[in-house]
Design an enzyme around this catalytic site. Sequence first.
Site, PDB file in Angstrom:
ATOM      1  N   GLY A 507      -3.224  -2.788  -0.875  1.00  0.00           N
ATOM      2  CA  GLY A 507      -3.669  -1.850   0.147  1.00  0.00           C
ATOM      3  C   GLY A 507      -2.591  -0.840   0.406  1.00  0.00           C
ATOM      4  O   GLY A 507      -1.525  -0.876  -0.208  1.00  0.00           O
ATOM      5  N   PHE A 511       2.863   3.553   6.075  1.00  0.00           N
ATOM      6  CA  PHE A 511       4.262   3.576   5.659  1.00  0.00           C
ATOM      7  C   PHE A 511       4.459   3.365   4.169  1.00  0.00           C
ATOM      8  O   PHE A 511       5.562   3.440   3.673  1.00  0.00           O
ATOM      9  CB  PHE A 511       5.042   2.513   6.410  1.00  0.00           C
ATOM     10  N   GLY A 512       3.397   3.049   3.444  1.00  0.00           N
ATOM     11  CA  GLY A 512       3.570   2.838   2.016  1.00  0.00           C
ATOM     12  C   GLY A 512       2.535   1.867   1.487  1.00  0.00           C
ATOM     13  O   GLY A 512       1.687   1.375   2.224  1.00  0.00           O
ATOM     14  N   VAL A 514       1.169  -1.635  -0.561  1.00  0.00           N
ATOM     15  CA  VAL A 514       1.506  -3.050  -0.633  1.00  0.00           C
ATOM     16  C   VAL A 514       0.983  -3.617  -1.950  1.00  0.00           C
ATOM     17  O   VAL A 514      -0.157  -3.339  -2.344  1.00  0.00           O
ATOM     18  CB  VAL A 514       0.846  -3.823   0.527  1.00  0.00           C
ATOM     19  N   ASP A 623       0.085   0.818  16.468  1.00  0.00           N
ATOM     20  CA  ASP A 623      -0.901   1.139  15.429  1.00  0.00           C
ATOM     21  C   ASP A 623      -1.831  -0.058  15.200  1.00  0.00           C
ATOM     22  O   ASP A 623      -2.042  -0.475  14.064  1.00  0.00           O
ATOM     23  CB  ASP A 623      -0.158   1.536  14.145  1.00  0.00           C
TER      24      ASP A 623
END
Length: 800
Positions: A507, A511-512, A514, A623
Amino acid sequence: MATAELSPRVFLPCFLLVMICLRPPLSRAARASDTVSRDRPLSGGHRLVSRGGKFAVGFFQPDDTAPDRWYLAIWYNKISKHTPVWIANRARPISNPESSELTISQDGNMLLLDRFQPPIWSTNITGNISNSTVGVILDTGNFVLAPSSNTTDFLWQSFNEPTHVWLPGAKFGRNKVIGHSTRIISWDSSVDPSPGYYTLEIDPDGTNQFVHKWNNSEIYWATGKWTGSMFPGMPEMASYPKALLAYEFVDNDQESYFIYHINETMLTAMFLMEVSGQVKGVAWLESVQDWVPFFAVPKAQCSVYFVCGSFAMCTENTFTFCSCLRGFNKQLEGNWLYGNPRGGCTRNARLQCGANSSKNAETDRFYTLAIANLPDKAWSGVAVSADGCKQACLDNCSCVAYFYGDNCSLWYGDLINLVSPDGSTGHIIYVKLAASEFFSASTKTGKALAVWALIGGAILIVIIVIVGVYLVPMKIYSKTRKIEGSLVVFRFRYLRSVTENFSERLGKGSFGSVYKGMLPDGTLVAVKKLDGVSQGEKPFRAEVSTIGTIQHVNLIRLIGFCSEQSMKVLVYEYMPNGSLDRNIFGSTPAKLSWNIRFQIALGVAKGLSYLHEECRSCIVHCDIKPENVLLDDSFMPKIADFGLAKIFGRDFSRVLTTMRGTIGYLAPEWISGTAITAKADVFSYGMMLFEIMSGKRNSAWCQQGTETFFPVLVAIRLQEGDIKDLFDSEIMRDANLQEVEKACKIACWCIQYDENTRPTMGEIVQILEGLLDVNLPPVPRYLQVLDDHSKLSSDAASYY
Ligand SMILES: *[C@@H]1O[C@H](CO)[C@@H](O)[C@H](O)[C@H]1NC(C)=O
Ligand SMILES: *[C@@H]1O[C@H](CO)[C@@H](O)[C@H](O)[C@H]1NC(C)=O
Ligand SMILES: *[C@@H]1O[C@H](CO)[C@@H](O)[C@H](O)[C@H]1NC(C)=O
Ligand SMILES: *[C@@H]1O[C@H](CO)[C@@H](O)[C@H](O)[C@H]1NC(C)=O
Ligand SMILES: *[C@@H]1O[C@H](CO)[C@@H](O)[C@H](O)[C@H]1NC(C)=O
Ligand SMILES: *[C@@H]1O[C@H](CO)[C@@H](O)[C@H](O)[C@H]1NC(C)=O
Ligand SMILES: *[C@@H]1O[C@H](CO)[C@@H](O)[C@H](O)[C@H]1NC(C)=O
Ligand SMILES: *[C@@H]1O[C@H](CO)[C@@H](O)[C@H](O)[C@H]1NC(C)=O
Ligand SMILES: *[C@@H]1O[C@H](CO)[C@@H](O)[C@H](O)[C@H]1NC(C)=O
């Protein structure tokens, strides 16, 4: 209800909102005029300032590296970041403002003159106008031309000719009398205001909707037709407090237009067409001293037409969306231009093409590429087999890719609009590359490889001997990882191998991305590559160590990390059931029973309560959404991504910028710009709780034509004592009605506008566990869909 006591450390992570930065006071030495006339032209460093001081008109320079490009613009006068909202000469810069002037011509038009040239720009009104006119900048940001005898009788206004920004109070649409439509057009690049490729305008076919176009031809997004209260494509508009943002669509004999108003005492906000092809609503946050987006259409950056150009892949929710396909390189190094044919990628090696396939010449080959949707502009081939389809593509030099499913699709020329597949869905296409891109192909290199293998083998033996003699006493695995506190420090090379070169993506978040990995002992891990961490080595390690000490059954456990130069990676425990959104909204949602749903709600509440109230350094998550709740093999929820705000510090605004589509989880204080506390998480939790119960996104209800926002509907039905039929009967089959009612009440309390009336996470846990009672919540009317066309002022009062 008492607010949780929050130390500064608590809300530091969220945007540093406590540090209310003060602007340097504006110099008021000479009060600038708001009017330009024939006697008082505007030139050089002078400017006009609107009467209330809100807007200014003057010359500006968007790019310091191009000193001879100046533009006449309107900008926000009181905002520390220079933000032009209208530009007169966007396609024709002037070289020196000292030798240029804005003035009024003999015939009454307003002109921008450069010394040796015909007018650079003009209001260009033909016909009989008074020869004594003036230009006035108003506090609305409207720059008008009017007779000096009556400055409210506008002969021309900048609101009718917007450039890239659509300001509050400006009519946006069509004037049926003169047949003119307003449109906003993106900048060509972030430093060049000349018209770019993306446009927003009212549907030229005459329907009451707005369309996004690329190169004035391809329509890539439309709002859908005005229903009388909203645009179907933008259900979230309904969730903004009306007293903050009010809007209406007007359609009569003379004109049809959309207009919105912002309550200026609370907020400075506007809509604009971004260089990247999205229309964004942005609000000025004093605390960050920057514009923060609160709205974007299309929601997915990758659904913008041509966004990455040719032969490039768009990946949603990454920092830099676009990347070249294998075998291709960026055309314009260092200056990637969104939506611009000058951007995109070109081949590293030219194709050989079919003509050369005779004898020993190398032939072109294909590699497989997974993408979300087949690109358009495909040609149907006649081939009846996969091999025939491949051959058809090989036979034509301009064929660049093929797809074989039910039939054969071929692409010629450019491949555009490629989007990374999201999870397992998607298609495989075959992309043609020169044979030289597949280096192990030829027999020549085969021989070379054999030689290198011999040499390599010899070196390896030497190394093994050395290792055997000197290093065996040390723990073998310490070469790949060492321990820091409770965390393991990984080498990047090692992580690359455990994830098989980051091949299986689980996913992607703000932030980046996985990736799935397997340690040598068989433990599965989730490896998160962080994008664009600007933090130094020491603070990064310190923050990661802090996150490592936060342990709770409902929080994802951090196993270790890697920090090598700019490579920052976090390694987490692996969650076999994936994220909550896939389980409750996915295309094939596992039918979670009510009991499991209730346990998930309770688990998330416990995890958040621990973050807010119990752990040593308290953390506001900022978040919370279904994407950030992961499920283990028994569907026990664990919250992900907590604590990352600290690592990203100020950059945390990226959460907001990449938050397309999750706006519905944002507490109103994010938009109004007041301090963010743990109650912002409570709000997001409430919004998510509705979705856990219903199995649908709250925003999806609006799209189905339901006029009332689902959470509001629940609150109304609670008052009426009749909630059961609001939910899917399948989900409710084994439900305990008391639990359902309790969860509905909690969710409604969580989304109250006033954060002091929202419960704490600790209280929510107690209510869910039956230790506390919960009263009937008031209906959060500020969330109600605009169901009448009355003006902002008349009903604003009732919401507060
Ligand atoms: C003024 O309008 C005319 C036609 O409407 C157009 O040809 C001309 O280029 C315009 N001039 C400027 C300076 O915009
Ligand atoms: C222009 O306006 C003046 C005064 O307003 C009027 O006397 C004159 O007839 C007008 N000319 C035309 C061509 O309309
Ligand atoms: C403006 O018009 C008036 C009469 O219509 C005329 O007397 C005057 O000279 C004009 N001024 C200019 C600068 O053209
Ligand atoms: C000025 O113009 C406006 C708009 O045309 C008009 O409503 C108003 O009566 C005018 N005022 C005067 C003093 O002429
Ligand atoms: C954009 O549109 C223009 C005019 O229709 C056309 O000539 C041009 O080729 C288009 N550009 C691209 C890159 O398709
Ligand atoms: C074969 O390829 C070479 C170089 O790639 C080129 O010079 C030559 O013209 C090609 N032959 C044919 C028949 O196209
Ligand atoms: C390759 O395909 C294009 C598009 O179908 C066609 O116009 C062209 O003539 C083909 N070239 C050859 C050599 O077959
Ligand atoms: C196959 O071709 C037919 C007719 O050309 C088209 O209607 C259909 O959508 C195609 N199917 C696929 C999977 O592309
Ligand atoms: C704007 O907000 C202020 C403060 O919340 C409120 O008092 C005022 O009534 C609002 N104005 C309008 C027009 O809604």
